[in-house]
Write a protein that holds these residues in place. Structure first.
Motif, short mmCIF file in Angstrom:
data_model
loop_
_atom_site.label_atom_id
_atom_site.label_comp_id
_atom_site.label_asym_id
_atom_site.label_seq_id
_atom_site.Cartn_x
_atom_site.Cartn_y
_atom_site.Cartn_z
N THR A 196 49.75 38.51 50.23
CA THR A 196 49.91 37.07 50.44
C THR A 196 51.20 36.86 51.21
O THR A 196 52.00 37.80 51.38
CB THR A 196 50.00 36.32 49.09
N LEU A 197 51.44 35.64 51.65
CA LEU A 197 52.70 35.35 52.34
C LEU A 197 53.90 35.47 51.41
O LEU A 197 55.02 35.67 51.86
CB LEU A 197 52.65 33.96 52.98
N ALA A 198 53.64 35.37 50.09
CA ALA A 198 54.70 35.57 49.09
C ALA A 198 54.90 37.06 48.80
O ALA A 198 55.60 37.43 47.86
CB ALA A 198 54.37 34.82 47.81
N ASP A 199 54.24 37.93 49.58
CA ASP A 199 54.35 39.38 49.49
C ASP A 199 53.71 39.96 48.23
O ASP A 199 54.11 41.03 47.76
CB ASP A 199 55.80 39.84 49.62
N GLU A 200 52.71 39.26 47.69
CA GLU A 200 51.97 39.78 46.54
C GLU A 200 50.78 40.59 47.06
O GLU A 200 50.03 40.12 47.92
CB GLU A 200 51.46 38.64 45.66
N GLU A 201 50.63 41.81 46.54
CA GLU A 201 49.54 42.68 46.99
C GLU A 201 48.19 42.10 46.57
O GLU A 201 48.02 41.61 45.47
CB GLU A 201 49.71 44.06 46.38
N LEU A 202 47.23 42.17 47.49
CA LEU A 202 45.84 41.84 47.18
C LEU A 202 45.10 43.18 47.21
O LEU A 202 44.70 43.66 48.27
CB LEU A 202 45.25 40.87 48.21
N PRO A 203 44.95 43.80 46.03
CA PRO A 203 44.34 45.14 46.00
C PRO A 203 42.86 45.09 46.40
O PRO A 203 42.10 44.28 45.88
CB PRO A 203 44.51 45.59 44.55
N LEU A 204 42.50 45.94 47.33
CA LEU A 204 41.12 45.99 47.81
C LEU A 204 40.33 47.03 47.03
O LEU A 204 40.84 48.11 46.73
CB LEU A 204 41.09 46.33 49.30
N THR A 205 39.10 46.69 46.74
CA THR A 205 38.17 47.60 46.07
C THR A 205 37.21 48.17 47.10
O THR A 205 36.70 47.42 47.95
CB THR A 205 37.37 46.84 44.99
N ALA A 206 36.96 49.46 47.01
CA ALA A 206 36.00 50.09 47.93
C ALA A 206 34.59 49.61 47.58
O ALA A 206 34.19 49.60 46.42
CB ALA A 206 36.08 51.61 47.80
N VAL A 207 33.86 49.20 48.61
CA VAL A 207 32.47 48.78 48.44
C VAL A 207 31.53 49.87 48.93
O VAL A 207 30.46 50.09 48.39
CB VAL A 207 32.20 47.44 49.17
N ALA A 248 39.08 39.59 45.36
CA ALA A 248 38.89 38.18 45.05
C ALA A 248 39.85 37.33 45.88
O ALA A 248 41.00 37.73 46.11
CB ALA A 248 39.12 37.93 43.57
N ILE A 249 39.37 36.18 46.34
CA ILE A 249 40.23 35.26 47.11
C ILE A 249 41.13 34.52 46.11
O ILE A 249 40.64 33.83 45.23
CB ILE A 249 39.40 34.23 47.90
N PRO A 250 42.44 34.68 46.23
CA PRO A 250 43.32 33.96 45.32
C PRO A 250 43.35 32.46 45.64
O PRO A 250 43.19 32.07 46.80
CB PRO A 250 44.70 34.60 45.54
N THR A 251 43.57 31.65 44.64
CA THR A 251 43.66 30.21 44.87
C THR A 251 44.97 29.89 45.60
O THR A 251 45.99 30.56 45.41
CB THR A 251 43.60 29.43 43.54
N GLY A 252 44.91 28.87 46.44
CA GLY A 252 46.10 28.41 47.15
C GLY A 252 46.60 29.35 48.23
O GLY A 252 47.77 29.29 48.61
N LEU A 253 45.75 30.20 48.73
CA LEU A 253 46.15 31.15 49.77
C LEU A 253 46.41 30.42 51.08
O LEU A 253 45.53 29.79 51.63
CB LEU A 253 45.05 32.21 49.96
#
Length: 171
Positions: A93-104, A120-125
């Protein structure tokens, strides 16, 4: 033999050599990949699809893993490459929080090798920070294009040269 015959033969050979050299050029590595990041509002997922030219991946896996690696026929090599891509593509995120990706998953489709991920799409992105180092550690001239779709207009980021983390903001 006449002068016009020699001119004709010379012109013919020039055209033939340009056709042959064009075909040889298309057989070389592209050193380019395309990633699409899609906001799927229906599923609530941020979906990531990476597309690589098979010719590039064939060369890459032999350098990255071992000289006998075979991405076309060996599931082990395909999984190794998908795991490598997962380590080289990061989302924050712009706040530098990792958005961990899951392998599909991954698949071979014609002249392309695809790798799929999601989170998952975080709220307020309000934007994303992206890193795409795939194959850039192997080939400094590698260009990785990332399209972001489904949130405002389509945005495109190019990872090349020394560009590591790139940012896109949403309205």
């Amino acid at each position: 033999m006449s002068k016009s015959f020699f001119i004709f033969i010379a012109a013919f050979l020039m055209v033939l050599s340009s056709i042959v050299s064009t075909n040889i050029a298309f057989a070389h590595q592209q050193k380019a990949a395309e990633t699409t990041v899609t906001f799927n509002k229906r599923s609530g997922q941020l979906e990531v699809s990476h597309r690589f030219y098979m010719h590039d991946t064939e060369h890459a896996v032999q350098s990255l893993f071992d000289k006998n690696a075979d991405i076309i026929n060996l599931k082990k090599t395909q999984q190794q490459f998908a795991d490598y891509v997962a380590k080289q593509f990061l989302v924050r995120t712009l706040a530098d929080e990792e958005l961990p990706l899951t392998a599909v998953g991954y698949e071979v489709e014609g002249k392309f090798f695809w790798v799929y991920q999601e989170t998952a799409i975080p709220t307020g992105l309000d934007g994303l920070k992206l890193f795409n180092g795939t194959l850039r550690d192997l080939w400094p001239t590698q260009i990785n294009m990332v399209n972001i779709e489904g949130k405002d207009e389509v945005r495109t980021l190019y990872f090349s040269d020394n560009k590591d983390w790139l940012i896109t903001k949403f309205n």
